[in-house]
Write a protein that holds these residues in place. Structure first.
Motif, PDB file in Angstrom:
ATOM      1  N   ILE A 262       0.835  -1.198   0.000  1.00  0.00           N
ATOM      2  CA  ILE A 262       0.000   0.000   0.000  1.00  0.00           C
ATOM      3  C   ILE A 262       0.873   1.252   0.000  1.00  0.00           C
ATOM      4  CG2 ILE A 262      -1.653   1.311   1.394  1.00  0.00           C
ATOM      5  CD1 ILE A 262      -2.850  -1.417   2.234  1.00  0.00           C
ATOM      6  N   GLU A 263       1.929   1.224   0.780  1.00  0.00           N
ATOM      7  CA  GLU A 263       2.847   2.367   0.848  1.00  0.00           C
ATOM      8  C   GLU A 263       3.546   2.593  -0.500  1.00  0.00           C
ATOM      9  OE1 GLU A 263       4.210   5.580   2.881  1.00  0.00           O
ATOM     10  OE2 GLU A 263       2.988   4.033   3.822  1.00  0.00           O
ATOM     11  N   LEU A 264       3.929   1.501  -1.164  1.00  0.00           N
ATOM     12  CA  LEU A 264       4.586   1.635  -2.476  1.00  0.00           C
ATOM     13  C   LEU A 264       3.625   2.160  -3.540  1.00  0.00           C
ATOM     14  CD1 LEU A 264       6.934  -1.470  -2.568  1.00  0.00           C
ATOM     15  CD2 LEU A 264       7.588   0.938  -2.493  1.00  0.00           C
ATOM     16  N   LEU A 265       2.350   1.774  -3.450  1.00  0.00           N
ATOM     17  CA  LEU A 265       1.370   2.335  -4.381  1.00  0.00           C
ATOM     18  C   LEU A 265       1.206   3.834  -4.160  1.00  0.00           C
ATOM     19  CD1 LEU A 265      -1.348  -0.438  -4.548  1.00  0.00           C
ATOM     20  CD2 LEU A 265       0.070   0.402  -6.410  1.00  0.00           C
ATOM     21  N   GLU A 266       1.266   4.256  -2.903  1.00  0.00           N
ATOM     22  CA  GLU A 266       1.217   5.680  -2.611  1.00  0.00           C
ATOM     23  C   GLU A 266       2.462   6.381  -3.164  1.00  0.00           C
ATOM     24  OE1 GLU A 266       0.937   8.442   1.333  1.00  0.00           O
ATOM     25  OE2 GLU A 266      -0.156   6.547   1.325  1.00  0.00           O
ATOM     26  N   CYS A 267       3.606   5.719  -3.082  1.00  0.00           N
ATOM     27  CA  CYS A 267       4.840   6.281  -3.647  1.00  0.00           C
ATOM     28  C   CYS A 267       4.724   6.434  -5.162  1.00  0.00           C
ATOM     29  CB  CYS A 267       6.038   5.397  -3.323  1.00  0.00           C
ATOM     30  SG  CYS A 267       6.419   5.295  -1.588  1.00  0.00           S
ATOM     31  N   LEU A 268       4.154   5.427  -5.808  1.00  0.00           N
ATOM     32  CA  LEU A 268       3.951   5.494  -7.250  1.00  0.00           C
ATOM     33  C   LEU A 268       3.087   6.692  -7.598  1.00  0.00           C
ATOM     34  CD1 LEU A 268       4.213   4.128 -10.052  1.00  0.00           C
ATOM     35  CD2 LEU A 268       2.139   2.873  -9.489  1.00  0.00           C
TER      36      LEU A 268
ATOM     37  N   ILE B 137      -4.806   5.540  -7.364  1.00  0.00           N
ATOM     38  CA  ILE B 137      -5.556   5.874  -6.153  1.00  0.00           C
ATOM     39  C   ILE B 137      -6.650   4.847  -5.910  1.00  0.00           C
ATOM     40  CG2 ILE B 137      -7.208   7.547  -5.202  1.00  0.00           C
ATOM     41  CD1 ILE B 137      -5.491   9.743  -6.492  1.00  0.00           C
ATOM     42  N   PHE B 138      -7.324   4.417  -6.969  1.00  0.00           N
ATOM     43  CA  PHE B 138      -8.387   3.420  -6.819  1.00  0.00           C
ATOM     44  C   PHE B 138      -7.827   2.088  -6.324  1.00  0.00           C
ATOM     45  CE2 PHE B 138     -10.868  -0.060  -8.753  1.00  0.00           C
ATOM     46  CZ  PHE B 138     -12.023   0.082  -8.004  1.00  0.00           C
ATOM     47  N   VAL B 139      -6.739   1.629  -6.928  1.00  0.00           N
ATOM     48  CA  VAL B 139      -6.156   0.337  -6.519  1.00  0.00           C
ATOM     49  C   VAL B 139      -5.650   0.414  -5.082  1.00  0.00           C
ATOM     50  CG1 VAL B 139      -4.273  -1.284  -6.970  1.00  0.00           C
ATOM     51  CG2 VAL B 139      -5.626  -0.399  -8.859  1.00  0.00           C
TER      52      VAL B 139
ATOM     53  N   LEU C  60      -8.613   0.442  -2.848  1.00  0.00           N
ATOM     54  CA  LEU C  60      -9.232  -0.879  -2.839  1.00  0.00           C
ATOM     55  C   LEU C  60      -8.473  -1.826  -1.910  1.00  0.00           C
ATOM     56  CD1 LEU C  60     -11.518  -2.507  -4.210  1.00  0.00           C
ATOM     57  CD2 LEU C  60      -9.844  -3.198  -5.917  1.00  0.00           C
ATOM     58  N   LEU C  61      -7.152  -1.803  -1.994  1.00  0.00           N
ATOM     59  CA  LEU C  61      -6.345  -2.632  -1.097  1.00  0.00           C
ATOM     60  C   LEU C  61      -6.544  -2.233   0.365  1.00  0.00           C
ATOM     61  CD1 LEU C  61      -2.960  -2.960  -3.009  1.00  0.00           C
ATOM     62  CD2 LEU C  61      -4.614  -4.762  -2.556  1.00  0.00           C
ATOM     63  N   GLU C  62      -6.607  -0.928   0.636  1.00  0.00           N
ATOM     64  CA  GLU C  62      -6.826  -0.476   2.007  1.00  0.00           C
ATOM     65  C   GLU C  62      -8.192  -0.903   2.515  1.00  0.00           C
ATOM     66  OE1 GLU C  62      -6.263   3.737   1.741  1.00  0.00           O
ATOM     67  OE2 GLU C  62      -4.125   3.601   2.217  1.00  0.00           O
ATOM     68  N   ARG C  63      -9.199  -0.759   1.684  1.00  0.00           N
ATOM     69  CA  ARG C  63     -10.561  -1.116   2.117  1.00  0.00           C
ATOM     70  C   ARG C  63     -10.709  -2.606   2.312  1.00  0.00           C
ATOM     71  NH1 ARG C  63     -14.215   3.045   1.981  1.00  0.00           N
ATOM     72  NH2 ARG C  63     -13.471   4.915   0.948  1.00  0.00           N
ATOM     73  N   LEU C  64     -10.069  -3.393   1.458  1.00  0.00           N
ATOM     74  CA  LEU C  64     -10.147  -4.848   1.633  1.00  0.00           C
ATOM     75  C   LEU C  64      -9.402  -5.287   2.883  1.00  0.00           C
ATOM     76  CD1 LEU C  64      -9.716  -6.135  -2.035  1.00  0.00           C
ATOM     77  CD2 LEU C  64     -11.788  -6.160  -0.654  1.00  0.00           C
ATOM     78  N   SER C  65      -8.328  -4.573   3.222  1.00  0.00           N
ATOM     79  CA  SER C  65      -7.527  -4.944   4.375  1.00  0.00           C
ATOM     80  C   SER C  65      -8.117  -4.437   5.686  1.00  0.00           C
ATOM     81  CB  SER C  65      -6.100  -4.402   4.239  1.00  0.00           C
ATOM     82  OG  SER C  65      -5.497  -4.940   3.095  1.00  0.00           O
TER      83      SER C  65
ATOM     84  N   THR D   5     -20.414   3.345  -2.800  1.00  0.00           N
ATOM     85  CA  THR D   5     -19.997   4.706  -3.145  1.00  0.00           C
ATOM     86  C   THR D   5     -18.556   4.750  -3.651  1.00  0.00           C
ATOM     87  OG1 THR D   5     -19.384   5.097  -0.832  1.00  0.00           O
ATOM     88  CG2 THR D   5     -21.580   5.805  -1.521  1.00  0.00           C
ATOM     89  N   TYR D   6     -17.816   3.696  -3.402  1.00  0.00           N
ATOM     90  CA  TYR D   6     -16.431   3.648  -3.853  1.00  0.00           C
ATOM     91  C   TYR D   6     -16.323   3.484  -5.372  1.00  0.00           C
ATOM     92  CZ  TYR D   6     -11.456   3.004  -3.386  1.00  0.00           C
ATOM     93  OH  TYR D   6     -10.108   3.168  -3.476  1.00  0.00           O
ATOM     94  N   LEU D   7     -17.450   3.229  -6.040  1.00  0.00           N
ATOM     95  CA  LEU D   7     -17.456   3.077  -7.495  1.00  0.00           C
ATOM     96  C   LEU D   7     -17.367   4.418  -8.230  1.00  0.00           C
ATOM     97  CD1 LEU D   7     -20.128   0.278  -7.939  1.00  0.00           C
ATOM     98  CD2 LEU D   7     -17.644   0.086  -8.143  1.00  0.00           C
ATOM     99  N   VAL D   8     -17.384   5.528  -7.500  1.00  0.00           N
ATOM    100  CA  VAL D   8     -17.289   6.840  -8.133  1.00  0.00           C
ATOM    101  C   VAL D   8     -15.938   6.997  -8.837  1.00  0.00           C
ATOM    102  CG1 VAL D   8     -17.194   9.319  -7.650  1.00  0.00           C
ATOM    103  CG2 VAL D   8     -18.910   7.894  -6.550  1.00  0.00           C
ATOM    104  N   ILE D   9     -14.879   6.493  -8.227  1.00  0.00           N
ATOM    105  CA  ILE D   9     -13.543   6.652  -8.825  1.00  0.00           C
ATOM    106  C   ILE D   9     -13.425   5.906 -10.151  1.00  0.00           C
ATOM    107  CG2 ILE D   9     -11.069   6.231  -8.491  1.00  0.00           C
ATOM    108  CD1 ILE D   9     -11.471   6.844  -5.542  1.00  0.00           C
ATOM    109  N   PRO D  10     -13.811   4.607 -10.227  1.00  0.00           N
ATOM    110  CA  PRO D  10     -13.701   3.964 -11.545  1.00  0.00           C
ATOM    111  C   PRO D  10     -14.621   4.586 -12.593  1.00  0.00           C
ATOM    112  CG  PRO D  10     -14.487   2.386  -9.911  1.00  0.00           C
ATOM    113  CD  PRO D  10     -14.167   3.642  -9.199  1.00  0.00           C
ATOM    114  N   LEU D  11     -15.764   5.104 -12.178  1.00  0.00           N
ATOM    115  CA  LEU D  11     -16.644   5.774 -13.141  1.00  0.00           C
ATOM    116  C   LEU D  11     -16.010   7.063 -13.650  1.00  0.00           C
ATOM    117  CD1 LEU D  11     -20.149   5.216 -11.514  1.00  0.00           C
ATOM    118  CD2 LEU D  11     -19.179   4.078 -13.519  1.00  0.00           C
ATOM    119  N   SER D  12     -15.329   7.788 -12.776  1.00  0.00           N
ATOM    120  CA  SER D  12     -14.640   8.995 -13.234  1.00  0.00           C
ATOM    121  C   SER D  12     -13.462   8.643 -14.133  1.00  0.00           C
ATOM    122  CB  SER D  12     -14.193   9.843 -12.047  1.00  0.00           C
ATOM    123  OG  SER D  12     -13.250   9.158 -11.269  1.00  0.00           O
ATOM    124  N   ILE D  13     -12.800   7.524 -13.848  1.00  0.00           N
ATOM    125  CA  ILE D  13     -11.708   7.073 -14.721  1.00  0.00           C
ATOM    126  C   ILE D  13     -12.247   6.772 -16.117  1.00  0.00           C
ATOM    127  CG2 ILE D  13     -10.049   5.204 -15.131  1.00  0.00           C
ATOM    128  CD1 ILE D  13      -9.754   5.021 -12.055  1.00  0.00           C
TER     129      ILE D  13
END
Length: 190
Positions: free
Chosen positions: A77-83, A140-142, A145-150, A157-165
């Motif tokens: 999760i931290e590395l995805l934030e770094c990316l 940000i979505f991925v 998603l990892l944070e929410r699953l963990s 409501t989390y589907l707003v991001i993929p719809l905006s993508i």
């Protein structure tokens, strides 16, 4: 007497044009600010990468909000934030170069620049920044998603991001078709 009055507007006009041409150097502020932003985001990304390495090296389980999560998942999760931070830094860098090439370096051509730096105009700069925004939102979505699953459950409501993508990707695609049609119509006119 009429000759001197008629020559005044002719001499003031070139001065006005020269003054307007010099205002393009105000864009140096945007270039400098973008470069500072890029350096800041690269620094933050580097610090967070080191944090992720320290998390991965740590072998014991961490307990966060009552759920058990492994250090490798936290490091991911931290590395995805770094990316995400590095991509924002690259967007700032590209924006700084684009503004410099469009407004400051008007007559000169940069032959040493790579293909990423060749800028056709402001529309190319906008389209590239939109593509970077799509990648950023995907990261940000991925990450979310990892944070929410963990940590907690998923909500609809989390589907707003993929719809905006999807909306941004569709608009970027429409811009590509518009550019292709414009190029076709110019070729057919010649």
């Amino acid at each position: 007497m009429t000759d001197s009055s008629s020559s005044k507007p002719a001499t003031t006009m070139p001065r006005l044009v020269m003054a307007i041409r010099w205002t393009r150097f105000m864009s140096v502020l945007a270039v400098a600010s973008s470069l500072i932003g890029a350096l800041l985001m690269f620094g933050i990304g580097t610090v967070n990468t080191l944090k992720a390495v320290m998390l991965a090296v740590n072998a014991e389980e961490s307990v966060i909000e009552g759920s058990r999560i492994s250090p490798t998942e936290l490091a991911t999760i931290e590395l995805l934030e770094c990316l995400d931070e590095f991509l924002v830094g690259l967007a700032f860098l590209y924006f700084a170069y684009g503004i410099y090439a469009l407004f400051i370096q008007l007559e000169k051509s940069d032959t040493e620049a790579g293909t990423w730096a060749k800028l056709g105009g402001i529309s190319t700069l906008k389209k590239t920044l939109m593509e970077v925004l799509i990648v950023l939102l995907t990261v940000i979505f991925v990450k979310g998603l990892l944070e929410r699953l963990s940590f907690r459950g998923l909500e609809w409501t989390y589907l707003v991001i993929p719809l905006s993508i999807l909306a941004l990707a569709a608009s970027t695609r429409l811009l590509q078709f518009e550019g292709a049609d414009g190029a076709k119509s110019k070729e057919s006119e010649e």
